[in-house]
Structures are given as C-alpha cells and as structure tokens.
Write a protein that holds these residues in place. Structure first.
Motif, PDB file in Angstrom:
ATOM      1  N   ILE A   1      37.269  -2.855 -29.580  1.00  0.00           N
ATOM      2  CA  ILE A   1      36.499  -3.214 -28.662  1.00  0.00           C
ATOM      3  C   ILE A   1      36.628  -2.230 -27.210  1.00  0.00           C
ATOM      4  O   ILE A   1      37.750  -2.089 -27.078  1.00  0.00           O
ATOM      5  N   LYS A   2      35.570  -1.630 -26.825  1.00  0.00           N
ATOM      6  CA  LYS A   2      35.892  -0.649 -25.633  1.00  0.00           C
ATOM      7  C   LYS A   2      36.347  -1.603 -24.443  1.00  0.00           C
ATOM      8  O   LYS A   2      36.007  -2.628 -24.279  1.00  0.00           O
ATOM      9  N   ASP A   3      37.500  -1.117 -23.645  1.00  0.00           N
ATOM     10  CA  ASP A   3      38.075  -1.799 -22.606  1.00  0.00           C
ATOM     11  C   ASP A   3      37.004  -2.259 -21.511  1.00  0.00           C
ATOM     12  O   ASP A   3      37.257  -3.365 -21.021  1.00  0.00           O
ATOM     13  N   SER A   4      35.805  -1.356 -21.310  1.00  0.00           N
ATOM     14  CA  SER A   4      35.010  -1.550 -20.375  1.00  0.00           C
ATOM     15  C   SER A   4      34.306  -3.253 -20.927  1.00  0.00           C
ATOM     16  O   SER A   4      33.913  -4.069 -20.235  1.00  0.00           O
ATOM     17  N   TYR A   5      34.052  -3.287 -22.189  1.00  0.00           N
ATOM     18  CA  TYR A   5      33.404  -4.609 -22.843  1.00  0.00           C
ATOM     19  C   TYR A   5      34.545  -5.843 -22.929  1.00  0.00           C
ATOM     20  O   TYR A   5      33.973  -6.895 -22.446  1.00  0.00           O
ATOM     21  N   LYS A   6      35.721  -5.376 -23.152  1.00  0.00           N
ATOM     22  CA  LYS A   6      36.712  -6.443 -23.010  1.00  0.00           C
ATOM     23  C   LYS A   6      36.863  -7.265 -21.623  1.00  0.00           C
ATOM     24  O   LYS A   6      36.980  -8.395 -21.469  1.00  0.00           O
ATOM     25  N   LYS A   7      36.702  -6.323 -20.660  1.00  0.00           N
ATOM     26  CA  LYS A   7      36.872  -6.649 -19.237  1.00  0.00           C
ATOM     27  C   LYS A   7      35.670  -7.724 -18.943  1.00  0.00           C
ATOM     28  O   LYS A   7      35.779  -8.693 -18.346  1.00  0.00           O
ATOM     29  N   VAL A   8      34.473  -7.278 -19.437  1.00  0.00           N
ATOM     30  CA  VAL A   8      33.131  -8.383 -19.287  1.00  0.00           C
ATOM     31  C   VAL A   8      33.521  -9.551 -19.784  1.00  0.00           C
ATOM     32  O   VAL A   8      33.117 -10.811 -19.381  1.00  0.00           O
ATOM     33  N   LEU A   9      33.878  -9.506 -21.333  1.00  0.00           N
ATOM     34  CA  LEU A   9      34.050 -10.542 -21.959  1.00  0.00           C
ATOM     35  C   LEU A   9      35.236 -11.772 -21.239  1.00  0.00           C
ATOM     36  O   LEU A   9      34.929 -12.893 -21.262  1.00  0.00           O
ATOM     37  N   ASN A  10      36.285 -11.043 -20.908  1.00  0.00           N
ATOM     38  CA  ASN A  10      37.282 -11.738 -20.115  1.00  0.00           C
ATOM     39  C   ASN A  10      36.707 -12.547 -18.997  1.00  0.00           C
ATOM     40  O   ASN A  10      36.986 -13.501 -18.897  1.00  0.00           O
ATOM     41  N   GLN A  11      35.912 -11.633 -18.049  1.00  0.00           N
ATOM     42  CA  GLN A  11      35.415 -12.320 -16.915  1.00  0.00           C
ATOM     43  C   GLN A  11      34.562 -13.391 -17.355  1.00  0.00           C
ATOM     44  O   GLN A  11      34.460 -14.491 -16.600  1.00  0.00           O
ATOM     45  N   TYR A  12      33.876 -13.410 -18.194  1.00  0.00           N
ATOM     46  CA  TYR A  12      32.977 -14.498 -18.765  1.00  0.00           C
ATOM     47  C   TYR A  12      33.646 -15.565 -19.470  1.00  0.00           C
ATOM     48  O   TYR A  12      33.222 -16.456 -19.922  1.00  0.00           O
ATOM     49  N   GLN A  13      34.978 -15.241 -19.939  1.00  0.00           N
ATOM     50  CA  GLN A  13      35.827 -16.063 -20.620  1.00  0.00           C
ATOM     51  C   GLN A  13      35.304 -16.467 -21.829  1.00  0.00           C
ATOM     52  O   GLN A  13      35.314 -17.649 -22.381  1.00  0.00           O
ATOM     53  N   ILE A  14      34.870 -15.483 -22.462  1.00  0.00           N
ATOM     54  CA  ILE A  14      34.422 -15.457 -23.830  1.00  0.00           C
ATOM     55  C   ILE A  14      35.426 -14.958 -24.906  1.00  0.00           C
ATOM     56  O   ILE A  14      36.126 -14.038 -24.548  1.00  0.00           O
ATOM     57  N   VAL A  15      35.694 -15.874 -25.879  1.00  0.00           N
ATOM     58  CA  VAL A  15      36.749 -15.556 -26.917  1.00  0.00           C
ATOM     59  C   VAL A  15      36.301 -14.544 -27.856  1.00  0.00           C
ATOM     60  O   VAL A  15      35.345 -14.302 -28.476  1.00  0.00           O
ATOM     61  N   TRP A  16      37.325 -13.634 -28.054  1.00  0.00           N
ATOM     62  CA  TRP A  16      36.944 -12.316 -28.890  1.00  0.00           C
ATOM     63  C   TRP A  16      38.149 -11.912 -29.671  1.00  0.00           C
ATOM     64  O   TRP A  16      39.336 -12.092 -29.188  1.00  0.00           O
ATOM     65  N   GLU A  17      37.907 -11.203 -30.538  1.00  0.00           N
ATOM     66  CA  GLU A  17      38.983 -10.544 -31.357  1.00  0.00           C
ATOM     67  C   GLU A  17      38.476  -9.193 -31.913  1.00  0.00           C
ATOM     68  O   GLU A  17      37.338  -8.848 -32.006  1.00  0.00           O
TER      69      GLU A  17
END
Length: 443
Positions: free
Chosen positions: A34-50
């Motif tokens: 996952i691109k860093d810019s998208y990881k940042k957004v997911l983390n900001q919204y506290q969405i769980v990802w792998e």
C-alpha cells in the motif's frame, strides 16, 4: 456489519472511509504494497489494514466485500469468497446508495476519459455542483463520504461494471466497444460487450442511454436485448430524429423538447472521434438543461485530457505527441487517423491480445518508422515487418525518444501511442506519458 476491502488504492481507501462513516466494521487487505500516502490516511481514520498478504480468517468473515477493479475474479481469495456466498461488489455499487445525487455513467473502450472530462466541464460551466470520479481523480466513495455534490459524472470500466448489482445511472453513455482487456474475459469478446452493457441493466424509462449509432458491437447487442431506457444515439453518417448527428460541419443534438446546433470548426478538440465525444457530452448537457450559449463556449474552450493526443512540443520542426493513454488498438487507430505528416510511431508494452491487422492501412499510409518499446516486441515486429522498413527496439523511454529524433526530418511527427498496457517498464500509462514528455523536453 463487516466490510472487507480488497486493494488499498484510491477506490479501496475511499470505500474504507465511506464504510466507516456509515458504521461498518472495516478491514483493508492488499496482496501487494500500500502506498505510504494511503497508509497515512488509513491510520488517520484508525482503519485496520494489512499489506503483502490476505488473512483468510479476517476476510472470509465479511458480510460484504469491495474488490478493487484491478483484482481479477479468478484470484484465489475472490473464488473462496464466492464459494462462501459472500457478496463481492465494486466501489461504485457500494457508494451509490449513500448519495441522492444524479449519476451520469460513462463507459466504452475508447473516448470515455475525454467524454467524462468534457461532460464535467460542460456541467460545471453551467454552474451545477458536480463531481467527477470513477476511473478519474478522487474516488467516488471518498467524495460521497466527504463532499456533497448534486451530480456525479463517473468514468466506468468494464471491471467496475462487473461488480454492480443495483447501481443505476440516470444517464448512461457507451462511447464505443472494441476488443480490449480480453485476457480478463477468457478471450471471449461477447463477455466483454455484456460487461459494458451492464451500465443500462437497472435503468428505467425515466433514464437515458446514449450510444454510437455506427458501433457494430453496440448495435448488435441492442438488436438482441431489450433496454428500458430512452435511447439517444449519435452519428457521423446519418441524420437522426432523436439524438446527435453531424452534417455539413454542423453538429445537431435533438432531445425530446430541444435542439442544439454548432459548427464543428468551433470545437477545440480535433479528429472525428472527438466530434463523437463532443456529441455524447452535449446530449448529456441538453438533458441536464445547460444553456446553449454555455455549451458552445465550453466546447470551444475545452483543453483536452493529459496523455491523450497531447501535443508536447516541437523540436527542430518535429512535433512530439503524447498518446500514452492509447492502451488498445482501437485508440491507436484514432491517433494514426488524425496524423497529417510522416510519423515515427512508438508502440509496445504488455499486449492484451491485440490484433494489429486493422491498423495496417493506416500504418502503410502514415508511418515511416516504428520504435518498439516493450520487454517483448516480437508480435509487433512480425505484424509490420513487411510494410515498414525501419523497425527498431528500445528498452527505455529516453532511448526511444532519442532514436525517434534520429529517424525524423523537418515536418515529421513522433507519436507515442502504445496500443498496450504499460506495466512492463512503467508504473502506469501516466508514468509512461510523463517520462515521454520529460525525454522530449530534454532533447
């Protein structure tokens, strides 16, 4: 309700944000990185990802799965989901129920980006509160979550339409259909045609379907299937009582209670295919009751789309044109058709089952040399070696442009129009087009 999202790109992240805002328990899983810019957004919204894996225990407990368009149905995880009877849908299907906006859906093998962008330009100039999404820009789901548009113009691929169940655009456009992405449709052209026509499957008699009156695949399909929507064709060859047509350099667009005319010389976009794109977009603007004067002004000041027959610059009186978005044979056909000078053609990439034969008359007439830009160029070489004397291979864009320069003389054109996907040497067609422009600027 558990929403699992396969793919952490633009559509995946947008769906995650919308899903979370609607109370879903969201999990994002990407088999790649996952691109860093998208990881940042997911983390900001506290969405769980792998990333770089699919954890089946997490995925197979979903109530609904949104699959990014790039993931084929034959991917093992998708097969397992379907075996379990878990619905697998597209971002468009997931997001549409959460907006009351009027939806305009545009699909087709070619011209859909130009038609979508031009339609957005016409409606925006007409002061409508309009968003543009689908295969373009910020994802539809993300906009539905965070922006409040009254109208959306969506560019839709067959992959996105494969994943719809109830999605229904008020206005649907099929620009044209020619063989493309057949690797995803078991090399069965009819499956691909059916996928495109899914755009109209839920439409009613209150809705509209705009299509090309000269497109064989569309006409054949319409002959054998019934459509509830009101049909508005466009044509370069025939006068129509309803729809759009060109006659003696004038475009006429007739809808039920209105008629619009404009001289084609005033269109900013050149080429026959762009007259068709303009007719489709104008028909939409008519239905949406945009003022005629606004439509005329907008058609004459529209700048076109990056990487689509984009004039880059002239170097030593040789014009360089970036048509990186031409990822199939039909697109290249339009590009070569609009060339007026001897052309050095840069072609190649990941072949999607192309048949180059239909380009033969145009290649004979317009092309003086071919530069193959791909990891495997044999199919292109075999197709044209008997009609073009100079065919050279290249492994990088910089080298291809340098070779093109050496093969041209004053008054020639260098055309990057690859007919193939870009994933062998480039990230995507945008990356390919940007590298081309950079190499030209460095000449």
């Amino acid at each position: 309700m558990k929403l699992v999202i396969l793919g952490g790109g633009e559509s995946g992240v947008g769906t995650a944000i919308l899903g979370q805002s609607k109370g879903y328990d969201v999990f994002v899983s990407d088999f790649g990185k996952i691109k860093d810019s998208y990881k940042k957004v997911l983390n900001q919204y506290q969405i769980v990802w792998e990333e770089e894996k699919h954890t089946e225990s997490e995925i197979l407990t979903a109530d609904v799965v949104m699959k990014s368009p790039g993931i084929p149905d034959k991917a093992p995880i998708v097969k397992k989901l379907k075996e379990k009877g878990i619905p697998v849908i597209s971002e468009i299907e997931f997001a549409a129920p959460f907006t009351k906006a009027i939806i305009i859906g545009i699909t087709g093998s070619n011209g859909k980006t130009t038609t979508t962008t031009l339609t957005h330009h016409l409606l925006k100039s007409g002061e409508l509160n309009v968003g543009i999404a689908g295969n373009i820009g910020k994802s539809f789901a993300w906009q539905v979550a965070e922006e409040n548009h009254d109208v959306y113009v969506l560019e839709l691929s067959s992959f996105q339409l494969d994943g719809i169940v109830d999605f229904k655009p008020h206005i649907a456009v099929i620009t044209n259909i020619s063989p493309d992405h057949l690797d995803r449709y078991n090399y069965d052209y009819n499956l691909y045609i059916n996928a495109k026509f899914r755009i109209t499957m839920n439409q009613t008699s209150e809705d509209y379907l705009i299509y090309d009156f000269e497109d064989e695949a569309s006409l054949e399909w319409l002959k054998n299937h019934s459509v509830k929507a009101q049909l508005l064709p466009f044509s370069l060859q025939q006068e129509l009582t309803l729809g759009a047509y060109e006659k003696q350099n004038t475009i006429t667009v007739k809808t039920k209670n209105d008629e619009f005319t404009m001289n084609t010389n005033l269109l900013n976009l050149q080429g026959k295919h762009n007259v068709k794109n303009a007719m489709a977009a104008t028909t939409i603007a008519q239905i949406m009751r945009i003022r005629k004067q606004t439509i005329r002004e907008s058609l004459s000041n529209f700048q076109g789309v990056e990487h689509r027959l984009e004039k880059v610059q002239k170097v030593n009186e040789v014009l360089y044109i970036n048509d990186s978005k031409a990822t199939n044979v039909n697109s290249v056909f339009y590009a070569l058709e609009s060339m007026e000078n001897p052309t050095v053609w840069i072609v190649g990439g990941v072949d999607k089952g192309n048949d180059y034969m239909e380009l033969m008359p145009l290649v004979r007439e317009k092309v003086k040399a071919i530069i193959c830009l791909g990891v495997d160029n044999q199919k292109i070489i075999d197709a044209f070696k008997d009609v073009i004397d100079v065919i050279v291979e290249s492994g990088s864009m910089q080298d291809a442009v340098y070779k093109a320069k050496r093969l041209t003389e004053k008054g020639d054109t260098v055309l990057l129009s690859p007919a193939c996907a870009s994933f062998d040497l480039f990230e995507n067609y945008e990356d390919r087009g940007r590298q081309f422009k950079e190499a030209v600027h460095n000449l």
